[in-house]
Design a protein around this motif. Structure first.
Motif, short mmCIF file in Angstrom:
data_model
loop_
_atom_site.label_atom_id
_atom_site.label_comp_id
_atom_site.label_asym_id
_atom_site.label_seq_id
_atom_site.Cartn_x
_atom_site.Cartn_y
_atom_site.Cartn_z
N PHE A 94 5.78 -9.74 -12.66
CA PHE A 94 5.55 -8.92 -13.85
C PHE A 94 5.00 -9.77 -14.99
CE2 PHE A 94 8.76 -5.23 -13.01
CZ PHE A 94 8.09 -4.95 -11.82
N ASP A 95 5.53 -10.98 -15.12
CA ASP A 95 5.02 -11.88 -16.16
C ASP A 95 3.52 -12.11 -15.97
OD1 ASP A 95 7.57 -12.16 -17.20
OD2 ASP A 95 7.99 -14.03 -16.13
N GLU A 96 3.12 -12.29 -14.73
CA GLU A 96 1.71 -12.54 -14.45
C GLU A 96 0.86 -11.30 -14.75
OE1 GLU A 96 1.80 -13.72 -10.39
OE2 GLU A 96 2.51 -15.77 -10.83
N PHE A 97 1.39 -10.13 -14.41
CA PHE A 97 0.66 -8.89 -14.70
C PHE A 97 0.52 -8.67 -16.20
CE2 PHE A 97 1.36 -4.32 -15.80
CZ PHE A 97 0.06 -3.87 -15.55
N LYS A 109 -5.09 -6.80 -5.90
CA LYS A 109 -5.90 -8.01 -5.91
C LYS A 109 -5.04 -9.27 -5.80
CE LYS A 109 -9.62 -6.03 -8.73
NZ LYS A 109 -10.33 -6.11 -10.05
N HIS A 110 -3.91 -9.28 -6.50
CA HIS A 110 -3.11 -10.50 -6.62
C HIS A 110 -1.87 -10.52 -5.73
CE1 HIS A 110 -5.50 -11.87 -10.08
NE2 HIS A 110 -5.52 -10.60 -10.44
N MET A 111 -1.55 -9.38 -5.09
CA MET A 111 -0.39 -9.34 -4.21
C MET A 111 -0.79 -8.90 -2.81
SD MET A 111 2.46 -7.60 -6.73
CE MET A 111 3.71 -7.62 -5.44
N ARG A 112 -2.05 -9.05 -2.48
CA ARG A 112 -2.57 -8.59 -1.19
C ARG A 112 -1.78 -9.23 -0.04
NH1 ARG A 112 -7.16 -6.16 0.28
NH2 ARG A 112 -8.01 -6.40 -1.82
N GLY A 113 -1.36 -8.39 0.89
CA GLY A 113 -0.60 -8.88 2.03
C GLY A 113 0.87 -9.06 1.78
N ARG A 171 0.50 2.61 -14.54
CA ARG A 171 0.59 2.62 -13.08
C ARG A 171 -0.73 2.22 -12.42
NH1 ARG A 171 -0.88 6.31 -9.62
NH2 ARG A 171 -1.03 7.93 -11.22
N GLU A 172 -1.81 2.83 -12.81
CA GLU A 172 -3.08 2.53 -12.16
C GLU A 172 -3.49 1.08 -12.38
OE1 GLU A 172 -6.10 5.32 -13.16
OE2 GLU A 172 -5.05 7.03 -12.26
N GLU A 173 -3.27 0.59 -13.59
CA GLU A 173 -3.61 -0.81 -13.88
C GLU A 173 -2.74 -1.76 -13.09
OE1 GLU A 173 -5.05 -1.22 -18.39
OE2 GLU A 173 -3.28 0.08 -18.18
N PHE A 174 -1.44 -1.43 -12.98
CA PHE A 174 -0.54 -2.29 -12.22
C PHE A 174 -0.91 -2.29 -10.74
CE2 PHE A 174 3.36 -2.83 -9.68
CZ PHE A 174 3.68 -4.13 -10.04
N CYS A 175 -1.20 -1.11 -10.21
CA CYS A 175 -1.54 -1.02 -8.79
C CYS A 175 -2.86 -1.72 -8.48
CB CYS A 175 -1.61 0.45 -8.36
SG CYS A 175 0.01 1.27 -8.27
N GLU A 176 -3.82 -1.59 -9.38
CA GLU A 176 -5.10 -2.27 -9.19
C GLU A 176 -4.90 -3.79 -9.22
OE1 GLU A 176 -9.51 -2.60 -11.33
OE2 GLU A 176 -8.05 -1.10 -12.01
N TRP A 177 -4.10 -4.26 -10.17
CA TRP A 177 -3.82 -5.70 -10.27
C TRP A 177 -3.07 -6.18 -9.04
CZ3 TRP A 177 0.69 -8.47 -10.22
CH2 TRP A 177 0.60 -9.83 -10.58
N ALA A 178 -2.08 -5.41 -8.61
CA ALA A 178 -1.28 -5.80 -7.45
C ALA A 178 -2.13 -5.85 -6.19
CB ALA A 178 -0.13 -4.82 -7.26
N GLU A 226 0.83 -1.21 0.00
CA GLU A 226 0.00 0.00 0.00
C GLU A 226 0.86 1.26 0.00
OE1 GLU A 226 -3.33 2.26 2.81
OE2 GLU A 226 -2.72 0.19 3.24
N GLU A 227 1.91 1.26 0.81
CA GLU A 227 2.79 2.42 0.85
C GLU A 227 3.56 2.58 -0.45
OE1 GLU A 227 5.23 2.70 4.34
OE2 GLU A 227 3.65 1.92 5.63
#
Length: 335
Positions: free
Chosen positions: A322-325, A283-287, A274-281, A258-259
């Motif tokens: 990154f590959d997954e994104f 959801k898929h990198m939570r925690g 950036r916005e698409e990467f952050c939105e994806w992250a 988040e930071e």
């Protein structure tokens, strides 16, 4: 950016709960503005000299000792120069460096560089110190306007600094909104400040020396160019790398996702993905957290790969995340 002096780290220049940093730091500040802290002139001069060397690292040159000839002084390559300066900052007398495939033992007391070859001739060293275009007395007056005691008193960067309410007043006087303006990070990077929300004495001197400013008007006049250098990409790599280190909460070596996203918004405002990467992250990198390697790879992705991702596959060293994104984004775009 939140201070280590009791406030929690969070969004750029804010605490995690969204409360502006200046509210917290003003309440926590141990001193006040206009108290006119005194400092010994000799100590101030010594602090200036040390900070000037940090701002404008000395240049080192070498000369071969040859019979019948004084030789020619030649400068070391930038990387070797940085190694020698690192030795000096650590207080080491000797250290090994490599020059053109030759190993040398540098002796900073005898000012020689001795090749490790058995019959090689030592090379003479000399140090060229650069002086910034600042007036020490004027700089002292500027600093004392905002300075207060900042423990511990034996801190290597100085027993005092600009923190709490005076820190925020400095930014106000410079017409900077530290909550939303990337130049706040650029100024902290110029000072090489070790903690968010604090400019210790030598750090502030260092920043002013880098910018060659010794009055408030001078410093304010440097801000537009300092900001432009980051936004144009000229100094972005340096400020970006610095931000990760200063944003960490010791002893942690990683940054919460988040930071990291909040800093990306500040440092990479024009990155199309950036916005698409952050939105994806989210959801898929939570925690999950961001380590330094991944942090730097995000800069590489943002600055070297076009928005259509046409060159992404050319670099096999991209991290799996990154590959997954990219796979997700291409599937979403139908490409």
């Amino acid at each position: 950016i939140a201070s280590r002096r009791g406030a929690s780290s969070g969004a750029p220049w804010r605490a995690r709960k969204g409360r502006p940093l200046f509210v917290q730091q003003a309440a926590e500040s141990s001193g006040g503005m206009g108290e006119g802290r005194c400092t010994d002139s000799g100590r101030w001069d010594a602090d200036c000299d040390a900070a000037f060397e940090m701002a404008l690292p000395p240049q080192w040159e070498f000369r071969d000792r040859a019979w019948g000839s004084p030789g020619i002084w030649r400068g070391f390559p930038e990387g070797v120069n940085a190694e020698i300066n690192a030795l000096a900052r650590r207080g080491q007398r000797r250290g090994n460096i490599s020059l053109g495939g030759t190993e040398l033992v540098v002796d900073l007391q005898d000012m020689v560089a001795v090749p490790t070859d058995q019959y090689a001739v030592p090379r003479m060293l000399r140090k060229s110190v650069r002086q910034p275009q600042v007036n020490k007395t004027a700089l002292k007056h500027l600093y004392m306007k905002y300075a207060e005691e900042v423990p511990p008193p034996d801190h290597p960067a100085g027993p005092d600094g600009i923190a709490g309410e005076p820190f925020l007043q400095l930014f106000k006087d410079l017409d900077i909104d530290p909550a939303s303006d990337v130049v706040a990070l650029a100024l902290a990077a110029a000072c090489n400040a070790a903690e968010m929300g604090i400019f210790r004495r030598r750090e502030f001197i260092c920043g002013c020396a880098v910018l060659e400013a010794d009055t408030l008007d001078d410093l304010r006049g440097k801000i537009p160019q300092l900001r432009a250098n980051v936004l144009s990409g000229k100094t972005l790599p340096e400020v970006y790398a610095y931000t990760f280190g200063v944003a960490l909460e010791p002893p942690s070596k990683v940054l919460p996702l988040e930071e990291a996203q909040q800093y990306w918004a500040l440092l990479l405002p024009d990155w199309p993905l950036r916005e698409e990467f952050c939105e994806w992250a989210s959801k898929h990198m939570r925690g999950k957290t961001i380590n330094r390697d991944l942090w730097m790879m995000v800069l590489k992705l943002a600055t070297e790969v076009p928005a259509d991702l046409s060159t992404y596959d050319e670099n096999p060293a991209w991290p799996v995340v990154f590959d997954e994104f990219v796979e997700h984004l291409r599937a979403q775009r139908g490409s």
